[in-house]
Design a protein around this motif. Structure first.
Motif, PDB file in Angstrom:
ATOM      1  N   ALA A 160       0.828  -1.210   0.000  1.00 27.00           N
ATOM      2  CA  ALA A 160       0.000   0.000   0.000  1.00 27.00           C
ATOM      3  C   ALA A 160       0.861   1.258   0.000  1.00 27.00           C
ATOM      4  N   ALA A 161       1.957   1.239   0.754  1.00 25.52           N
ATOM      5  CA  ALA A 161       2.851   2.402   0.794  1.00 25.52           C
ATOM      6  C   ALA A 161       3.493   2.638  -0.570  1.00 25.52           C
ATOM      7  N   ARG A 162       3.924   1.569  -1.204  1.00 24.94           N
ATOM      8  CA  ARG A 162       4.528   1.725  -2.537  1.00 24.94           C
ATOM      9  C   ARG A 162       3.522   2.318  -3.518  1.00 24.94           C
ATOM     10  N   ASP A 163       2.287   1.814  -3.467  1.00 21.88           N
ATOM     11  CA  ASP A 163       1.254   2.324  -4.370  1.00 21.88           C
ATOM     12  C   ASP A 163       0.935   3.794  -4.096  1.00 21.88           C
ATOM     13  N   ALA A 164       1.108   4.215  -2.826  1.00 22.90           N
ATOM     14  CA  ALA A 164       0.837   5.603  -2.456  1.00 22.90           C
ATOM     15  C   ALA A 164       2.035   6.514  -2.663  1.00 22.90           C
ATOM     16  N   GLY A 165       3.155   5.948  -3.119  1.00 22.88           N
ATOM     17  CA  GLY A 165       4.345   6.759  -3.341  1.00 22.88           C
ATOM     18  C   GLY A 165       5.054   7.141  -2.059  1.00 22.88           C
ATOM     19  N   LEU A 166       4.896   6.347  -1.006  1.00 29.61           N
ATOM     20  CA  LEU A 166       5.552   6.617   0.270  1.00 29.61           C
ATOM     21  C   LEU A 166       6.715   5.653   0.469  1.00 29.61           C
ATOM     22  N   GLU A 167       7.790   6.165   1.062  1.00 33.45           N
ATOM     23  CA  GLU A 167       8.937   5.338   1.419  1.00 33.45           C
ATOM     24  C   GLU A 167       8.820   4.944   2.887  1.00 33.45           C
ATOM     25  N   LEU A 168       8.998   3.650   3.181  1.00 30.82           N
ATOM     26  CA  LEU A 168       8.865   3.156   4.549  1.00 30.82           C
ATOM     27  C   LEU A 168      10.229   2.974   5.204  1.00 30.82           C
ATOM     28  N   VAL A 169      10.333   3.439   6.447  1.00 29.78           N
ATOM     29  CA  VAL A 169      11.446   3.092   7.323  1.00 29.78           C
ATOM     30  C   VAL A 169      10.833   2.275   8.458  1.00 29.78           C
ATOM     31  N   THR A 170      11.227   1.002   8.573  1.00 29.44           N
ATOM     32  CA  THR A 170      10.531   0.077   9.466  1.00 29.44           C
ATOM     33  C   THR A 170      11.396  -0.343  10.640  1.00 29.44           C
TER      34      THR A 170
END
Length: 331
Positions: free
Chosen positions: A90-100
């Protein structure tokens, strides 16, 4: 002026196009749910200004509204593993980069609070909190810095957004099934709130829905087989079903029953385990996908300054009847 294009930033593009930075970022990366007219306008402005994107990792580490933090309980747990996978997509589709950051056993929540501090130190623009182990009062100071969306747990604070599971509804489904099958005395096998707030909340919801049914309550530790001996003692005393707050606990109960050669109904909660249908487990299937998608969409909208939703929302799953919760056989 030949070097002017390298000085144009995504903020310049966003300002000129009349959109937020995160919208401009997603439009230029070709991700996310963005109106075609908006995408075209952003691309046109970028071309006119001569914007050249900087894709270096150091640029991402510098923060910005396209980089968000995710704090997750141990992804080895099937539910959190499924949640993590869905949030990533979902983050990739929203154009967001995740730091987990993932956290294992942490009864006091100290490690989780420290992890949130580290994420803020990376200058993330928002936080997704997919763990029940941090109370609202410990999250609120972070909410004053960046938008926070809690995923999978109810949130009483008006300062923190939430996309949670409707565990009261799920408890009602399971209690109604136990009543339908004639179980007048059951064991509810959950967890202490400090060990697993989610399992504690589920057990409370189930007990509240069982009404006149006699309930033997067992609150356990973190390990799946914690409390199993006490649950089986209640079965020896006349309980006809062990209703568990997770599928991993249900499997531990089934294993112990098989070792003793005892027949007793069981149920679980989560509905995520691979092969669950082949095992015939009776369980509640929580709406992981709905909550994950909604949480990412909400955080992206918050970063755009465009949210027209109730601050807290609950998602409902379904009962999987299975074969392990059976009708009571009367002598």
């Amino acid at each position: 002026m030949a070097d002017r294009p390298l000085q144009v930033t995504v903020e310049d593009v966003a300002r000129e196009a009349g959109v937020s930075r995160s919208t401009a970022t997603r439009a230029l990366r070709g991700h996310g749910r963005i109106a075609e007219a908006t995408r075209t306008r952003v691309e046109s402005v970028a071309g006119r200004l001569g914007y050249v994107p900087n894709l270096a990792a150091s640029d991402l580490a510098a923060g910005g509204t396209g980089v968000v933090g995710l704090m997750l309980r141990d992804a080895a747990n099937p539910v959190y593993g499924a949640l993590f996978s869905r949030i990533e997509v979902a983050a990739r589709d929203a154009g967001l980069e995740l730091v987990t950051v993932t956290i294992g056993a942490d009864p006091g929540g100290e490690q989780q609070v420290q992890a949130l501090g580290r994420l803020l130190g990376m200058r993330v623009a928002g936080l997704l909190v997919a763990t029940g182990g941090v109370d609202s009062h410990r999250l609120e100071p972070f909410a004053s810095e960046v938008p926070i969306v809690r995923v999978g747990r109810d949130e009483p604070s008006a300062a923190i957004h939430a996309e949670s599971y409707d565990e009261a509804w799920h408890g009602g489904l399971l209690a109604a099934r136990a009543h339908e099958l004639g179980h007048a005395r059951v064991v509810v096998l959950g967890a202490e709130a400090a060990t697993s707030f989610g399992e504690h909340e589920r057990a409370e919801a189930l007990v509240a829905s069982l009404g006149a049914t006699r309930v033997d309550r067992v609150a356990t530790g973190a390990a799946p087989d914690d409390g199993v001996r006490d649950a089986l003692a209640a079965v020896d005393a006349g309980a006809t079903a062990v209703l568990c707050a997770s599928d991993t606990r249900q499997l531990a109960v089934l294993r112990a029953l098989a070792e003793r050669g005892v027949d007793c109904s069981t149920s679980g909660w989560d509905g995520i385990l691979p092969g669950l249908d082949l095992l015939g487990l009776s369980t509640v299937r929580v709406p992981v996908e709905s909550a994950a998608d909604a949480a990412v969409e909400r955080l992206a909208a918050l970063l755009d300054g465009d949210v027209d939703l109730p601050i807290h929302r609950r998602w409902r799953g379904e009962l999987l009847p299975g074969r392990t919760l059976r009708p009571v056989e009367h002598a």
